[in-house]
Scaffold this active site. Structure first.
Site, PDB file in Angstrom:
ATOM      1  N   LYS A  17     -58.596   4.945 -49.592  1.00 10.51           N
ATOM      2  CA  LYS A  17     -57.916   4.092 -48.604  1.00 10.51           C
ATOM      3  C   LYS A  17     -56.392   4.081 -48.654  1.00 10.51           C
ATOM      4  CE  LYS A  17     -57.830   0.080 -51.497  1.00 10.51           C
ATOM      5  NZ  LYS A  17     -57.883  -1.334 -51.651  1.00 10.51           N
TER       6      LYS A  17
ATOM      7  N   LYS B 290     -61.201   7.003 -40.551  1.00  6.59           N
ATOM      8  CA  LYS B 290     -61.787   5.761 -40.009  1.00  6.59           C
ATOM      9  C   LYS B 290     -62.209   5.993 -38.555  1.00  6.59           C
ATOM     10  CE  LYS B 290     -61.468   3.060 -43.570  1.00  6.59           C
ATOM     11  NZ  LYS B 290     -62.696   2.747 -44.294  1.00  6.59           N
TER      12      LYS B 290
ATOM     13  N   SER C 104     -60.563  -0.061 -39.667  1.00 11.16           N
ATOM     14  CA  SER C 104     -59.243  -0.643 -39.911  1.00 11.16           C
ATOM     15  C   SER C 104     -58.451  -0.714 -38.618  1.00 11.16           C
ATOM     16  CB  SER C 104     -58.512   0.265 -40.911  1.00 11.16           C
ATOM     17  OG  SER C 104     -57.135   0.027 -40.880  1.00 11.16           O
TER      18      SER C 104
ATOM     19  N   TYR D 273     -60.569  -4.175 -39.760  1.00 15.28           N
ATOM     20  CA  TYR D 273     -59.846  -5.170 -40.544  1.00 15.28           C
ATOM     21  C   TYR D 273     -58.363  -5.106 -40.249  1.00 15.28           C
ATOM     22  CZ  TYR D 273     -63.816  -4.245 -43.769  1.00 15.28           C
ATOM     23  OH  TYR D 273     -65.032  -4.021 -44.358  1.00 15.28           O
ATOM     24  N   PHE D 274     -57.735  -6.263 -40.258  1.00 16.36           N
ATOM     25  CA  PHE D 274     -56.275  -6.294 -40.236  1.00 16.36           C
ATOM     26  C   PHE D 274     -55.797  -6.249 -41.696  1.00 16.36           C
ATOM     27  CE2 PHE D 274     -54.893  -6.073 -35.863  1.00 16.36           C
ATOM     28  CZ  PHE D 274     -56.136  -5.866 -35.302  1.00 16.36           C
TER      29      PHE D 274
ATOM     30  N   TYR E  10     -56.042   9.336 -43.574  1.00 12.22           N
ATOM     31  CA  TYR E  10     -56.837   8.124 -43.852  1.00 12.22           C
ATOM     32  C   TYR E  10     -57.300   7.487 -42.540  1.00 12.22           C
ATOM     33  CZ  TYR E  10     -57.448   3.099 -44.265  1.00 12.22           C
ATOM     34  OH  TYR E  10     -57.913   1.820 -44.103  1.00 12.22           O
TER      35      TYR E  10
ATOM     36  N   ASP F  32     -71.588   2.272 -56.397  1.00 10.29           N
ATOM     37  CA  ASP F  32     -70.155   2.531 -56.483  1.00 10.29           C
ATOM     38  C   ASP F  32     -69.985   3.684 -57.469  1.00 10.29           C
ATOM     39  OD1 ASP F  32     -67.591   0.322 -55.823  1.00 10.29           O
ATOM     40  OD2 ASP F  32     -67.204   2.152 -56.965  1.00 10.29           O
TER      41      ASP F  32
ATOM     42  N   ASP G 200     -44.555   3.117 -40.417  1.00 10.51           N
ATOM     43  CA  ASP G 200     -44.804   1.683 -40.200  1.00 10.51           C
ATOM     44  C   ASP G 200     -44.490   1.283 -38.767  1.00 10.51           C
ATOM     45  OD1 ASP G 200     -45.754   1.019 -42.645  1.00 10.51           O
ATOM     46  OD2 ASP G 200     -43.944   0.023 -43.368  1.00 10.51           O
TER      47      ASP G 200
ATOM     48  N   LEU H 227     -48.214  -4.710 -49.368  1.00  8.57           N
ATOM     49  CA  LEU H 227     -47.230  -5.775 -49.602  1.00  8.57           C
ATOM     50  C   LEU H 227     -47.707  -6.851 -50.577  1.00  8.57           C
ATOM     51  CD1 LEU H 227     -44.562  -7.191 -48.842  1.00  8.57           C
ATOM     52  CD2 LEU H 227     -45.836  -8.389 -47.050  1.00  8.57           C
TER      53      LEU H 227
ATOM     54  N   ARG I 183     -40.252   2.179 -43.952  1.00  4.99           N
ATOM     55  CA  ARG I 183     -41.231   3.131 -44.500  1.00  4.99           C
ATOM     56  C   ARG I 183     -41.740   3.986 -43.336  1.00  4.99           C
ATOM     57  NH1 ARG I 183     -46.463   0.666 -47.524  1.00  4.99           N
ATOM     58  NH2 ARG I 183     -46.882  -0.107 -45.415  1.00  4.99           N
ATOM     59  N   PRO I 184     -41.669   5.315 -43.480  1.00  3.71           N
ATOM     60  CA  PRO I 184     -42.122   6.156 -42.365  1.00  3.71           C
ATOM     61  C   PRO I 184     -43.557   5.805 -41.967  1.00  3.71           C
ATOM     62  CG  PRO I 184     -41.135   7.499 -44.095  1.00  3.71           C
ATOM     63  CD  PRO I 184     -41.242   6.108 -44.643  1.00  3.71           C
TER      64      PRO I 184
END
Ligand code: UD1
Length: 338
Positions: free
Chosen positions: A85, A153, A125, A177-178, A149, A31, A295, A200, A292-293
């Site tokens: 991310k 992916k 993702s 991933y969700f 981003y 890392d 979304d 969130l 939110r733009p």
């Protein structure tokens, strides 16, 4: 054989390390601490009672990557988490995202190839599905992205697919991933976003401990049961287990395969607020603001393929996610401090 875990000090990385170590796997971790702290790894050692080799290294540093493979010739596979991310940040700093996530991954893949390591589990993702034509989302839905981003992916998925076409010895398991939330049940490791959270759930838990005043709910006029956005929240411990299953699958196969890692259930923003309040007894102040733009209204997985092929299925529900995330945030209101 050892498993190299890139980005092992992050939210999903630390939980996956616990899962792998508890399953008796040997890991080597790297890392660069660009979005994490050394304390997270100390906590992994505390939870598991196990030690592992750690390299503070950047994927862009070819010599450092080569050194890891040379000093650990028994590495047989890589779980690749390292990457930037944040969607908003990727729009402001696209060069940084492409350099880190794409150039960095290419250097990693090149070093793996030169050292004969040809098995990788990649953290992708649900963002690769863009605006899904319907829900639940299946792996063969059309792919499209709307920000750098997401593009990194999808590009990485395509790079891996091309590598595999050219060299049939390679194996890539792509996990899409969700929305990972929750924390380890010990309360010792969890999500530690830098600054004000974009996502969130860390926002809710920080309002819960009084660190932030009020949640802003981005829109209540979506075509969903209460007008707020619906997502597939998945406990990070379930997500971690999916990596163990993916590695076991990679050990016995070649080629590339893609899996949705979600629960298959959708919850709205207000469902999550209410669940958190019910489980913790805390009150979350919120206000409804504009959308939110970027979304979308609804996003949840059809996880059937992961169940059938990987023998993986999510065990935890939203009550567990709320309880565990709150325990982490309450015990560590400032996240990791060192
Ligand atoms: C976001 C990213 C996604 C990325 C994922 C990683 C965007 C547009 N998408 O997913 O590409 O893979 O994080 O974790 O950023 N919400 C609020 N108030 C808040 C924050 C969020 O109401 O303060 C709402 C959102 O409108 C959405 C839901 O909560 O309906 C979930 O948002 P978030 O946690 O940011 O995840 P995604 O947008 O699904």
């Amino acid at each position: 054989m050892k498993i190299l875990v890139t980005g092992g000090a992050g939210f999903i990385g630390t939980h996956t390390l616990v899962e792998l170590l508890e399953a008796g796997k040997d890991v080597v971790v790297m890392d660069n601490f660009s979005n994490s702290k050394p304390e997270s790894l100390a906590r992994v050692k505390k939870i598991t009672g196990k030690d592992f080799k750690f390299y503070e290294a950047d994927m862009l540093d070819t010599a450092a990557l080569d050194r890891i493979f040379e000093e650990n010739p028994d590495i047989g596979s890589v779980v690749h988490f390292a990457g930037l991310k944040a969607v908003g940040e990727s729009c402001e700093q696209p060069m940084r995202y492409y350099t880190n996530n794409i150039s960095g991954t290419l250097k990693l893949l090149d070093s793996m190839n030169r050292h004969g390591v040809k098995k990788i589990v990649f953290s992708s993702s649900a963002t690769v599905y863009g605006l899904p034509k319907s829900v639940p989302i299946k792996e063969d839905f059309p792919l499209k992205t709307y920000n750098p981003y997401g593009e990194t992916k999808l590009m990485t998925e395509r790079i891996l697919s091309d590598i595999i076409k050219a060299d049939p010895e390679w194996c890539a398991v792509i996990l899409r991933y969700f929305n990972p939330i929750g924390a380890h049940s010990s309360g010792l490791i969890g999500e530690d976003p830098k600054g004000i959270p974009n996502n969130l759930f860390p926002y809710i838990t920080q309002v819960g401990v009084g660190k932030l005043k009020k949640l802003r709910v981005f829109g209540d006029d979506y075509p969903t049961h209460d007008g707020t956005g619906v997502r597939d929240y998945i406990h990070v411990a379930d997500l971690a287990n999916a990596h163990l299953k993916a590695l076991e699958y990679a050990e016995k196969t070649v080629g590339i395969d893609y899996f949705n890692i979600g629960t298959g259930k959708g919850y709205s923003v207000l469902d999550m607020v209410k669940a958190y309040e019910r489980i913790t007894g805390k009150t979350i102040a919120y206000e409804i603001v504009d959308r939110r733009p970027g979304d979308i209204a609804e996003c949840y997985a059809d996880p059937t393929k992961a169940k059938e092929v990987l023998n993986w299925t999510a065990k935890y529900g939203i009550d567990d996610m709320c309880r565990d995330a709150d325990r982490w945030q309450t015990n560590n209101p400032e996240g990791y401090t060192k």
